[in-house]
Design an enzyme around this catalytic site. Sequence first.
Site, PDB file in Angstrom:
ATOM      1  N   CYS A 189      21.563  64.011   0.911  1.00 38.19           N
ATOM      2  CA  CYS A 189      20.127  63.900   1.146  1.00 38.19           C
ATOM      3  C   CYS A 189      19.354  64.451  -0.064  1.00 38.19           C
ATOM      4  CB  CYS A 189      19.766  64.585   2.452  1.00 38.19           C
ATOM      5  SG  CYS A 189      18.310  63.870   3.218  1.00 38.19           S
ATOM      6  N   HIS A 195      23.373  62.218   6.237  1.00 30.70           N
ATOM      7  CA  HIS A 195      24.103  63.489   6.358  1.00 30.70           C
ATOM      8  C   HIS A 195      25.494  63.246   6.942  1.00 30.70           C
ATOM      9  CE1 HIS A 195      20.764  66.328   5.581  1.00 30.70           C
ATOM     10  NE2 HIS A 195      20.042  65.272   5.928  1.00 30.70           N
ATOM     11  N   GLU A 246      27.902  65.113   7.180  1.00 28.98           N
ATOM     12  CA  GLU A 246      28.484  66.295   7.843  1.00 28.98           C
ATOM     13  C   GLU A 246      28.301  66.283   9.356  1.00 28.98           C
ATOM     14  OE1 GLU A 246      25.799  66.256   5.975  1.00 28.98           O
ATOM     15  OE2 GLU A 246      24.314  67.773   6.530  1.00 28.98           O
TER      16      GLU A 246
HETATM   17  N1  GLN Z   1      13.261  66.784   1.694  1.00 26.41           N
HETATM   18  C1  GLN Z   1      13.951  65.558   1.500  1.00 26.41           C
HETATM   19  C2  GLN Z   1      13.345  64.410   2.306  1.00 26.41           C
HETATM   20  O1  GLN Z   1      12.624  64.622   3.232  1.00 26.41           O
HETATM   21  C3  GLN Z   1      15.400  65.713   1.836  1.00 26.41           C
HETATM   22  C4  GLN Z   1      15.643  65.950   3.281  1.00 26.41           C
HETATM   23  C5  GLN Z   1      17.024  66.432   3.552  1.00 26.41           C
HETATM   24  O2  GLN Z   1      17.727  66.830   2.637  1.00 26.41           O
HETATM   25  N2  GLN Z   1      17.412  66.459   4.815  1.00 26.41           N
HETATM   26  O3  GLN Z   1      13.625  63.277   2.028  1.00 26.41           O
END
Ligand code: GLN
Length: 589
Positions: free
Chosen positions: A413, A545, A547
């Site tokens: 992300c 994600h 994970e």
């Molecule tokens: N802050 C970034 C976004 O909103 C990444 C979010 C995250 O890593 N979960 O896209």
Amino acid sequence: MGSNAKQTKYIIVSGGVISGIGKGIIASSTGLLLKTLGLNVTSIKIDPYLNIDAGTLSPLDHGEVFVLDDGGEVDLDLGNYERYLSVKLTRDNNITTGKIYREVIDKERRGDYLGKTVQVVPHITNAIQDWVERVGNVSTSEDGRAPDVCIVELGGTVGDIESAPFIEAMRQFQFRVGHDNFCLIHVSLVPVVGAVGEQKTKPTQASVRDLRGLGLSPDILACRSAIPFEEGIREKLSMFCQVSPKQVFSVHDCESLYHVPILLRQQGIIDVLTERLKLNELKLSPEVRSEGESLWVQWSEFARRRARDLDVVNIAVVGKYTYLTDSYISVVKALEHAGLNVNRKVKISWVEASDLEEFSMHKDPLKYHEAWQHMCAADGILVPGGFGERGVEGKVLASKWAREHNTPYLGICLGMQVAVIDFARNVCGMTNAHSTEFREACEHPVVVFMPEIDRTTMGGTMRLGSRPTKFQDTEFARNSKAKKLYGGVEEVHERHRHRYEVNPEVVKELESKGLKFVGRDAETGERMEILELENHPYFVGAQYHPEYLTRPLNPSPVFLGLLLAASGQLDTYLSGGEIAKDVDTKLKM
Ligand code: GLN
């Protein structure tokens, strides 16, 4: 529910003495053991706070926000349940005080209670029971079988003002579902005090008294302690808490959390539950029974492997809340699962992202050098997801380091977004490249706000939950490490939680210099989901994600890739070779 529908059995897990003593692990371990009997198990977590969900909570307060397939942002305990029970839960499996009150208040406004005074008892307590019963009947397993057992973990500590309505609801619920379908595990603490290290039972006695005073009696006492029961402690607890000795379990600190099911099983929890809930009366097919048995064989082998003397792989995790590892619990689990499946023990070096930054060298040179020492010593680098500006430059530097030094890298992300920022700045010459999350008006916005996202409301408004990612039909993507790690599939379904994305306008430029977007969203093809760098041992970024979907016996592919690369086994693995010579069991489960 039809009259001949199966009655789900409920196991309530409450906590006494202090919070944070591992109720979630005991609850999920119990669920796992029931699964090894062939039973279908689901779970509910109750969080007695007024927030509607965990999405707006700081990871510093409550640990990581876990994301479900349906986009529910929930307590991290739901992650434990998914991992231990191999289920896919929904947002309804996480009850909060806020959700219950919202439901009751909405009904009141609609006029459903017309003429009545709406009260905690019976309206809130009924709403809780209805919710538990409704969700307890919904299948969460892959085979779609209705649950035999639902584990209900009650957050907080018995006696708290917050949890009172839930305790009262459960008191009533035992009569609603009947004695044979309701059992209570009370998790308590047996502290070890004094110079000689004596185990004390008084706090447990007091908390069981509180519980009984509220109309609930424990069927199982699970006692957390630093050490196994000393002589006579089980008997003492039995006598003063009015339970038989076989209902008292020692859950002492052990080798790893994967051993907790072993510990409970050795002390006879399966017999106690079978007798108490009349589990023998459930008709199970020989197939599901033998599936259960083989699950146990795999689990105990996995737990034992954890204890073996394995070679260590160093992974630097560059994040922000690094002094509280609960903030990254799923990432830690995913690393651990991947490590054990390639027969390596993962050593995580927590690197505070801002310590890597230039200014930190002037402010605190010691921290700066320590942080960079970790980076130099790392076999692999991981930059997990994150929000907010602090530490972003440090994360960009971490990704640059990995890129330039051929160190295996996984960016998740925000960790993928910083890789794009570094590449744009340092390879494509866009010196002022940034994300508009941190520089609203920058010259080269390479990461931008997603058009459909709501800017006015914070709760539940990100791009959330499971979305399909499609591997691109290009030479590079077809042969990409990421695709191979996923087993060559065309599409993967992973969970998201973000507001920003790679700017589609710069994709061509980045790709022409070697940063390839091998996976894009399946709906439009315009949203960058997986990146992979050319000519690098392993440099992968995911906008989702990974994970959240890792399992002990089935680790997340991109984490597996990181661990394989970090331990020098990736190429052999990708060309179809064996991993880790000393493996004594089949590893790809
Ligand atoms: N802050 C970034 C976004 O909103 C990444 C979010 C995250 O890593 N979960 O896209």
